[in-house]
Every structure is written in C-alpha cells, then in structure tokens.
Design an enzyme around this catalytic site. Structure first.
Site, short mmCIF file in Angstrom:
data_model
loop_
_atom_site.label_atom_id
_atom_site.label_comp_id
_atom_site.label_asym_id
_atom_site.label_seq_id
_atom_site.Cartn_x
_atom_site.Cartn_y
_atom_site.Cartn_z
N ASP A 20 0.88 -1.16 0.00
CA ASP A 20 0.00 0.00 0.00
C ASP A 20 0.93 1.23 0.00
O ASP A 20 2.12 1.10 0.33
CB ASP A 20 -0.84 -0.07 1.28
N ASP A 61 0.00 5.04 1.02
CA ASP A 61 -0.15 6.06 2.06
C ASP A 61 -0.11 5.44 3.45
O ASP A 61 -0.88 4.54 3.77
CB ASP A 61 -1.47 6.83 1.85
N ASP A 65 -1.40 -0.49 5.96
CA ASP A 65 -1.54 0.12 7.28
C ASP A 65 -2.97 0.09 7.80
O ASP A 65 -3.22 0.43 8.95
CB ASP A 65 -1.10 1.60 7.23
#
Ligand SMILES: Nc1nc2c(ncn2[C@@H]2O[C@H](COP(=O)(O)O)[C@@H](O)[C@H]2O)c(=O)[nH]1
Ligand SMILES: [Mg+2]
Length: 508
Positions: free
Chosen positions: A10, A12, A349
């Site tokens: 991922d 961000d 995250d």
C-alpha cells in the site's frame, strides 16, 4: 516467505509515512475551513489548534453521545471520554458495560459508531471532541446570557451524530477537491518522510525472485507525486515515471477493500508520460477510433503480453502497461501470474481497507504496518528495566489472594451465621488496599505509554480491541515496511505457540 511469489505494498502510511506535525495539521486546518465555509460552523473554530499527540488509533467514536472509547478484546469499555472530559467509572459502566438491551452486549459496529483505524482519522476525531465541547459551552452560554450568533445557535441544536457526519464530509472534501493533495504536491518534503531503505528493500525482494507491486487507493497523479518524492526526492517539473521500474505492477485508484471482491470493476491504463487514462477491454489495450498507429501498438503489446508478468494471462485477461487505475484483484493476479491468494503477501496500514478483506476473501498473506509500535516497544523496554511487569504480577497475586480469602470468608459466614467482625474488617481493608494498589500501578504503567489512552495494545490487563484485530487478521506486523530488509526474503516467519490459562505457570 518461500511460497510467496508476489509482495505488494500500500502507499499512504505504508511506504509513505506522513509527518503528523505538518500533514495532519494541514488536513485539520482545511477541514475547519470547510466546516465554516460549506457547513456554516462558527468562525471561532478557525482559531482552533490541533494536538497531534492526543488521539491514537484503535479508539471508537460514539457519534451519538459525543464520546471516545477505548475497549479491550471483549469490547469492554475501559477508558471513555465525553469530548475531552474523562467519564467517571460509574457512568462508563452504566452506559457501555451493563447493557440490558435485548440484543445483549453492544457490538459497537453500527451507524452510531466509527473506528479510529487509520492515521488519517486522528485529526477529525480530535476536532469532533473540540466541537462536542464547543456545542455544550454554547448551550450553557446561550442559556445564561443569550446573544449567540446564527452559526452558534445552529450548532447548539445539532445532534452530535450530525456534527460527526459534517466533519467526515468536510474531511472527504479535502481529499477530493485537491486542496490537501495540491499542498503536498507543492512541497512533498514538508509533509512526507523520506526513507533511504525503501529502494534497497524493493530491490532485495525482486532479486530474490519475487514480483513486487504497488496497490493504492490514491489516484495516479498523487501516487506519482508521492513516489517521486520517496524514490528520487523529486517534485514538480522534475518528476518522472522512472520509479515505476521498481514494480512489476502498479495499481492506483484501487478502491480497496472493494478491489478484493468486486470482479467487475473497470480497469484503465495510465499513460505515465501524460497521466491520461486510457480505456481498456478488461485490461487489454483498446484502440481509440481513428488512431490506427495505436492499433498496431496494441497488437504488439498483446503479442508480448506476459513478458513482464510471468504468464501474463489469467482468466483471459492480458495486461501489459506499467500502471493502471481501478480494476480488481483478478487483473492484478493476471499481471503477477498469481494463481492462488496464498502466493501474495500484502503490506498495508489499514486493518479494514488493506488487511481484513484481502485475507478473508482472497487468502492473501498480510502484514500490518503499525508505526506506533516503535514507541510502544520503547515503553515496554523501559517498563521491563524498572521491573514493572514483576511489580504488577506481585500486586495482582496479592489482590487475587485477598479477594479469594474475602469471598471465602463471606461464604463461610453465610453458612455458619457467625463472624469475627475485627478479622472480617481487616480482610476487607486489606483487599481494598490491594485492589487500589494494583489498579494504581496499572494506571501508572499505562500512563507511561500515553497519558490519556495508555498502552495501545492493551486495555487494562487484556489485549486491546486493536491488538485483537491485529492478531486475528494480520499474519505479520511491524513498525515499518522497511523492516523487511532486515530479513531474508526466504525467511520462515513462525507464530508464537498458543497458550491457554492452564498452560501458564503464572496467571497474571
Ligand atoms: N475521499 C477520501 N479519501 C481519503 C480519506 N482518507 C484517506 N483518503 C485517501 O485514501 C488514499 C489512501 O491510499 P492508500 O495508499 O492508503 O490506499 C489517499 O489518497 C488518501 O488521501 C477520506 O476520508 N476521504
Ligand atoms: Mg494506506
């Protein structure tokens, strides 16, 4: 890792770690502006300041009551605040832990609740607390002296849940109208940490024969800004598409978690030179009307499809471009030549957006990035140096022994109908003191981690709800994706052996 053939990231808050003191403050400030300019909130909130250390992930917002909750893995609320004000134990227990509703225990997952499960949500949760307090202050002020402005009066009549929805809509607007992303694009260095280990980590995975992919909900233009900064320290006119060479597949605007389920989502090819999106036929190049030169290009691509991505064909989808926008896991598996979810490790995250659905639906292996873990481990090390776990164990043992003794004495008294008042009073006193001493040491220990919310992974003695979700859905967890560089790409990661209370020497 031996059976993993593709490792994905991922972007961000996974590869790109934002600086809270600038990025969160920017998002917060823009949100306040939207609330005033779009939703008519009182102008005084433009003067509000954000404390980026106050909120933590893993909390739950009770939107209807204006409360913020921290709970353990049984969903027992251990810490509660109304706005910023601590709730006393009696109110907390009555409100959340002693429900008599026919449905039984509150699951905290309906429309009245929101999880603080991404670092993006810390600012909005803080702002919600500020507005809960503002609303109540204005109600008091209005009742005493009158003279509220129109905007202030409107806020006094707004239910907390509507305040929450309007904050959410304003945050959403900041992400969608370009205000947040344009500021980051202007000066990425101000908002995003760079990381020297990133490129070596991606290269190490590839040299070990793994396919490496980027899968992000950010659209191509922003992804290009962030990745240029991370990989080359480049911004503005200096941006190039060179960073895409680090990946076997790049998928932007992926709409996770829908990406893991919705097989019908359309996929667009990104022209990495112009950022234009091109239509595809389920991933295969399409020739725009009148573009005959492109037609032969499309044929050539189709002929070599798969050269970059192993088989390149899966479910009849041919993929060839460097970067895509949209699509579903089916397209991605095709690009990577993956036939089973167990071949993929995805590092993200967001427990819901990245981890839960990819694991449950596709059987991907998952790694959750928990930047907060670094602080959590520092505090744990300090606690061990000070022998806090030993002190807690002794206090807990004494508390349990005295509570057992007291209960036994009360039972015997009820059977024998006699009692030695002095001995009984002494036992009550000792048991109370032992309980308070244990509780105070636990409180002191938690405050070392965070003055308000305590240890992120624990609530009281139990694993916190956040820790519980992490254990359930993440195969691995780490404070930073770069930590992969510290291990062989073929490493066998093994879980700890499970233990039940009767397996333990000490039940502390
Ligand atoms: N429209 C909204 N977009 C949001 C919000 N919070 C975060 N975001 C954007 O999502 C992606 C996350 O990317 P990923 O790499 O972690 O998959 C990023 O572009 C954020 O700006 C929101 O509340 N509304
Ligand atoms: Mg993310």
């Amino acid at each position: 890792m031996q059976h993993i053939t593709a490792v994905g990231f991922d972007m961000d808050y996974t590869l790109a770690i934002y600086k809270p003191e600038t990025f969160e403050v920017l998002a917060y400030t823009l949100t306040c502006e939207k609330l005033v300019n779009v939703y008519g909130y009182p102008r005084e909130i433009l003067e509000y300041r954000y404390d980026h250390e106050y909120m933590v992930r893993g909390l739950v917002v009770d939107k209807k009551r204006g409360n913020i909750l921290k709970m353990d893995r049984h969903k027992y609320v251990k810490v509660a605040r109304h706005g910023f004000r601590p709730m006393d134990a009696e109110t907390r227990i009555k409100t959340y832990n002693a429900t008599t509703s026919p449905g039984g225990v509150d699951r905290f997952d309906g429309a009245n609740y929101a999880n603080v499960d991404t670092l993006f949500s810390l600012g909005e949760t803080y702002l919600f607390c500020q507005l809960v307090e503002l609303k109540e202050r204005l109600i008091e002020r209005g009742a005493e002296a009158g003279g509220l402005t129109e905007a202030e009066t409107a806020l006094t009549t707004k239910p907390f849940i509507d305040v929450y929805s309007e904050i959410r809509a304003s945050v959403d607007l900041c992400h969608r109208d370009g205000s947040l992303k344009a500021a980051v694009a202007d000066d990425p260095e101000k908002y995003i940490h760079r990381d020297d280990a990133l490129v070596p980590m991606l290269e190490a995975l590839r040299s070990a024969g793994k396919k490496v992919f980027l899968l992000t909900n950010s659209l191509w233009d922003f992804t290009n800004v962030v990745m240029n900064h991370l990989v080359h320290g480049a911004s503005g006119e200096d941006k190039t598409a060179e960073w895409t060479e680090l990946f076997d597949a790049v998928v932007t605007g992926s709409c996770k978690p829908g990406f893991f389920e919705n097989e019908r989502a359309a996929i667009f090819e990104v022209d990495v030179q112009t950022s234009a999106l091109k239509n595809t036929d389920d991933g295969a190049p399409m020739t725009p009307i009148g573009a005959s030169a492109a037609a032969s290009q499309a044929d050539a691509f189709l002929a070599t499809a798969g050269a970059r991505a192993g088989t390149g064909k899966n479910d009849g989808v041919a993929m060839h471009a460097k970067a895509y926008q949209g699509g579903s896991y089916r397209h991605l598996h095709s690009m990577l030549g993956v036939s089973s979810g167990a071949q993929v490790l995805y590092v993200g995250d967001h427990i819901y957006g990245d981890i839960l659905r990819s694991k449950k639906t596709l059987g991907w292996r998952t790694m959750l990035v928990v930047p907060e873990l670094a602080h959590e481990m520092e505090c744990l090390e300090r606690a061990v140096e000070e022998d806090t776990p030993g002190k807690l164990r002794d206090l807990r043992r004494r508390r349990t022994a005295l509570e057992d003794a007291l209960q036994l004495a009360e039972f015997q008294m009820s059977v024998e109908k006699t009692m030695d008042d002095d001995a009984y009073d002494a036992l009550v006193k000792d048991a109370t003191e032992a309980r308070l001493a244990h509780r105070e040491e636990l409180r002191r220990m938690h405050a070392e981690f965070h003055p308000i919310w305590g240890q992120m992974m624990k609530a009281g003695n139990q694993n916190s709800r956040f820790a519980h979700q992490l254990e359930r859905y993440a195969c691995l967890y780490t404070s930073h994706a770069r930590n992969l560089l510290a291990y062989s790409p073929a490493k066998s990661y093994r879980g700890l052996s499970d233990a039940m209370p009767h397996d333990m020497d000490e039940n502390v």
